[in-house]
Scaffold this active site. Structure first.
Site, PDB file in Angstrom:
ATOM      1  N   GLU A 262       0.851  -1.216   0.000  1.00  0.00           N
ATOM      2  CA  GLU A 262       0.000   0.000   0.000  1.00  0.00           C
ATOM      3  C   GLU A 262       0.878   1.254   0.000  1.00  0.00           C
ATOM      4  O   GLU A 262       0.568   2.251   0.639  1.00  0.00           O
ATOM      5  CB  GLU A 262      -0.948  -0.036   1.199  1.00  0.00           C
ATOM      6  CG  GLU A 262      -2.311   0.587   0.949  1.00  0.00           C
ATOM      7  CD  GLU A 262      -2.948   0.111  -0.348  1.00  0.00           C
ATOM      8  OE1 GLU A 262      -3.030   0.954  -1.257  1.00  0.00           O
ATOM      9  OE2 GLU A 262      -3.340  -1.051  -0.468  1.00  0.00           O
TER      10      GLU A 262
HETATM   11  C1  LIG Z   1       2.524  -9.658  -0.009  1.00  0.00           C
HETATM   12  C2  LIG Z   1       2.247  -8.541  -0.970  1.00  0.00           C
HETATM   13  C3  LIG Z   1       0.945  -8.243  -1.323  1.00  0.00           C
HETATM   14  C4  LIG Z   1       0.684  -7.216  -2.241  1.00  0.00           C
HETATM   15  N1  LIG Z   1      -0.611  -6.980  -2.644  1.00  0.00           N
HETATM   16  C5  LIG Z   1      -0.841  -6.095  -3.642  1.00  0.00           C
HETATM   17  C6  LIG Z   1      -2.149  -5.935  -4.205  1.00  0.00           C
HETATM   18  O1  LIG Z   1      -3.092  -6.599  -3.805  1.00  0.00           O
HETATM   19  N2  LIG Z   1      -2.331  -5.043  -5.207  1.00  0.00           N
HETATM   20  C7  LIG Z   1      -1.303  -4.313  -5.703  1.00  0.00           C
HETATM   21  O2  LIG Z   1      -1.509  -3.525  -6.608  1.00  0.00           O
HETATM   22  N3  LIG Z   1      -0.057  -4.416  -5.172  1.00  0.00           N
HETATM   23  C8  LIG Z   1       0.199  -5.301  -4.181  1.00  0.00           C
HETATM   24  N4  LIG Z   1       1.474  -5.456  -3.698  1.00  0.00           N
HETATM   25  C9  LIG Z   1       2.526  -4.631  -4.269  1.00  0.00           C
HETATM   26  C10 LIG Z   1       3.047  -3.626  -3.264  1.00  0.00           C
HETATM   27  O3  LIG Z   1       2.119  -2.585  -3.084  1.00  0.00           O
HETATM   28  C11 LIG Z   1       4.414  -3.127  -3.749  1.00  0.00           C
HETATM   29  O4  LIG Z   1       5.310  -4.217  -3.675  1.00  0.00           O
HETATM   30  C12 LIG Z   1       4.907  -1.971  -2.907  1.00  0.00           C
HETATM   31  O5  LIG Z   1       4.118  -0.825  -3.092  1.00  0.00           O
HETATM   32  C13 LIG Z   1       6.353  -1.617  -3.227  1.00  0.00           C
HETATM   33  O6  LIG Z   1       6.552  -1.473  -4.597  1.00  0.00           O
HETATM   34  P1  LIG Z   1       7.736  -2.269  -5.282  1.00  0.00           P
HETATM   35  O7  LIG Z   1       7.673  -3.684  -4.840  1.00  0.00           O
HETATM   36  O8  LIG Z   1       7.674  -1.966  -6.732  1.00  0.00           O
HETATM   37  O9  LIG Z   1       9.035  -1.666  -4.621  1.00  0.00           O
HETATM   38  P2  LIG Z   1       9.982  -0.578  -5.256  1.00  0.00           P
HETATM   39  O10 LIG Z   1       9.146   0.567  -5.767  1.00  0.00           O
HETATM   40  O11 LIG Z   1      10.928  -1.238  -6.196  1.00  0.00           O
HETATM   41  O12 LIG Z   1      10.758  -0.095  -3.959  1.00  0.00           O
HETATM   42  C14 LIG Z   1      12.039  -0.609  -3.528  1.00  0.00           C
HETATM   43  C15 LIG Z   1      12.623   0.377  -2.528  1.00  0.00           C
HETATM   44  O13 LIG Z   1      12.877   1.623  -3.176  1.00  0.00           O
HETATM   45  C16 LIG Z   1      12.197   2.679  -2.510  1.00  0.00           C
HETATM   46  N5  LIG Z   1      11.709   3.634  -3.507  1.00  0.00           N
HETATM   47  C17 LIG Z   1      11.084   3.378  -4.678  1.00  0.00           C
HETATM   48  N6  LIG Z   1      10.798   4.516  -5.314  1.00  0.00           N
HETATM   49  C18 LIG Z   1      11.251   5.519  -4.552  1.00  0.00           C
HETATM   50  C19 LIG Z   1      11.251   6.945  -4.682  1.00  0.00           C
HETATM   51  N7  LIG Z   1      10.712   7.564  -5.727  1.00  0.00           N
HETATM   52  N8  LIG Z   1      11.802   7.665  -3.682  1.00  0.00           N
HETATM   53  C20 LIG Z   1      12.324   7.058  -2.601  1.00  0.00           C
HETATM   54  N9  LIG Z   1      12.362   5.724  -2.436  1.00  0.00           N
HETATM   55  C21 LIG Z   1      11.834   4.964  -3.393  1.00  0.00           C
HETATM   56  C22 LIG Z   1      11.060   2.005  -1.764  1.00  0.00           C
HETATM   57  O14 LIG Z   1      10.610   2.767  -0.641  1.00  0.00           O
HETATM   58  C23 LIG Z   1      11.708   0.688  -1.367  1.00  0.00           C
HETATM   59  O15 LIG Z   1      12.439   0.849  -0.190  1.00  0.00           O
HETATM   60  C24 LIG Z   1       1.744  -6.467  -2.777  1.00  0.00           C
HETATM   61  C25 LIG Z   1       3.066  -6.771  -2.395  1.00  0.00           C
HETATM   62  C26 LIG Z   1       3.331  -7.801  -1.526  1.00  0.00           C
HETATM   63  C27 LIG Z   1       4.760  -8.125  -1.181  1.00  0.00           C
END
Ligand SMILES: Cc1cc2nc3c(=O)[nH]c(=O)nc-3n(C[C@H](O)[C@H](O)[C@H](O)COP(=O)(O)OP(=O)(O)OC[C@H]3O[C@@H](n4cnc5c(N)ncnc54)[C@H](O)[C@@H]3O)c2cc1C
Length: 408
Positions: free
Chosen positions: A252
């Site tokens: 989220e």
């Molecule tokens: C168990 C689970 C259930 C989930 N359920 C859903 C769901 O039902 N629906 C859905 O849509 N998604 C879902 N997700 C996805 C989830 O919302 C994302 O994994 C989460 O928002 C993080 O995005 P990412 O994995 O792309 O991480 P990334 O965006 O790759 O982030 C990696 C790191 O980089 C940092 N970062 C990234 N961009 C920036 C920035 N611009 N500035 C500073 N720091 C940054 C982040 O804070 C983090 O520390 C789920 C994920 C999991 C693991």
């Protein structure tokens, strides 16, 4: 629609006869970035105008992610249009997708904050029960007596410190959660005050989401520590709570993204009007605290509110000078400072209310403990806010040096 979605919670199940996905996708030729996204309703089974289910739509689960925790929630990889056409119906207008998704964002983020609160409270309850069952060590006044009876670990000051940290975090976070829920109800039912309630909710949602999930994790780790060796193994549920709790700081919108939302958006809307409103309400609560006989605690909290305002001014100044990287570097410490102050205000509010209820209906240990919660919070947890404020105004940018973090 065609493509793949990963990490979809509850991506499929047979609990209901149909599953409806809300999917963000791009229509052909749409602009890049979030502004080009539209929202689609994608059912598992197609249906007619009467709701009669028809043939299978081309949205299907092609994998289930193996996770660290929350094994009761299936996290799925969803393929759209891989083996048959996948039909979706646009919700709202084209390119309005993100705007519509934001309508459910506050509620979803409050829900994830609630997971942090719940995990902290559950871990505390398990740790409390165990601390009465486990006999280890003798009472502090019998340390030199080898024949002294073994005592339940709840008597040891260090165990009590850990239990109290869990208790205070769980109860102050619950208070913040209910505060936002209450303000939401007021906003919906009293249009004349909706603008003010909306400001406070909007400002505090990233604080609740990020700080309560971080503190929920911290409290769940303390639960493991209270149980000692048994905390680390699967016979007791506290290790599961810690594994389950971790995801809440990630999904989220990661907590880092919440911090950017707080500092980069919420603090700047209408020239800082949301924060000014928050300051005004904090001032009213502090005055009530002083009147209720909590002058020392309210005084310490007042200082921490002023320090938070000073941090906000400092970071606003960096932004105004165009030092964006330096400001963004401190977004997260700022959110932590904000959350730490906010939970202190919750402890004060609860102590005031408990005192009133005690005067009306008599004392109970639960009500009396709110005064102790406040004292403990101000002495032991609130100083974290001062330290965060000090750190973020130092101007250190060493981690931004290009010398660091070359690809391994
Ligand atoms: C168990 C689970 C259930 C989930 N359920 C859903 C769901 O039902 N629906 C859905 O849509 N998604 C879902 N997700 C996805 C989830 O919302 C994302 O994994 C989460 O928002 C993080 O995005 P990412 O994995 O792309 O991480 P990334 O965006 O790759 O982030 C990696 C790191 O980089 C940092 N970062 C990234 N961009 C920036 C920035 N611009 N500035 C500073 N720091 C940054 C982040 O804070 C983090 O520390 C789920 C994920 C999991 C693991």
């Amino acid at each position: 629609l065609e493509g793949e979605k990963i990490f979809i919670s509850g991506g499929d199940s047979d609990l209901a006869e149909n599953v409806i996905h809300l999917v963000l996708a791009r229509t052909p030729g749409s602009p890049k970035g979030t502004k080009g996204l539209s929202l689609f309703m994608v059912p598992k089974f197609l249906f007619d105008a009467e709701g009669q289910l028809g043939e299978r739509n081309g949205a299907k689960v092609v994998g289930i992610e193996e996770k660290m925790g929350i094994h009761g929630s299936a996290t799925c990889t969803l393929a759209l249009g891989s083996d048959r056409p996948c039909r979706g119906w646009m919700v709202g207008a084209e390119h309005q997708g993100i705007e519509i998704m934001f309508m459910m964002m506050n509620e979803a983020r409050i829900g994830v904050g609630a997971q942090g609160v719940g995990v902290a409270a559950a871990s505390y309850q398990f740790a409390l029960a165990y601390s009465h069952q486990r006999l280890q060590g003798s009472s502090p006044d019998q340390l030199r007596n080898p024949d002294a009876p073994r005592m339940p670990i709840v008597i040891h000051p260090d165990v009590r410190r850990m239990l109290m940290t869990q208790k205070v975090l769980a109860e102050t976070m619950r208070s913040l959660l209910y505060r936002l829920g209450h303000r939401h109800d007021l906003m919906e039912n009293f249009p004349e005050r909706a603008e003010v309630d909306n400001m406070v909710i909007d400002l505090l949602v990233p604080v609740l989401k990020a700080h309560c999930t971080d503190m929920g994790f911290e409290a769940s780790v303390l639960g493991i520590q209270v149980l000692g060796g048994y905390g680390y193994i699967g016979e007791y549920p506290v290790e599961q709570l810690a594994r389950d709790a971790k995801i809440a700081s990630i999904y989220e919108g990661t907590n880092g993204i919440q911090a950017l939302d707080l500092l980069g958006r919420k603090m700047r809307i209408k020239g800082g009007a949301y924060f000014m409103q928050w300051m005004q309400e904090a001032g009213q609560l502090l005055a009530a605290g002083k009147e209720a006989g909590f002058a020392a605690e309210a005084g310490a909290l007042e200082k921490s509110v002023q320090q938070l305002a000073a941090s906000a001014m400092h970071l606003g100044g960096l932004g105004a000078q165009g030092k964006m990287e330096a400001a963004l570097l401190q977004a997260y410490p700022f959110l932590q400072q904000f959350g730490t102050v906010q939970l202190g205000l919750e402890a004060l509010d609860q102590a005031i209310v408990a005192q009133r209820v005690i005067a009306d209906r008599g004392a109970t240990p639960h009500l009396q403990s709110k005064r102790l919660n406040l004292a403990f919070y101000v002495a032991n947890l609130l100083p974290r806010a001062t330290s965060l404020g000090k750190g973020l105004t130092q101007g250190d940018t060493s981690c931004l040096d290009p010398l660091l973090f070359a690809a391994p």
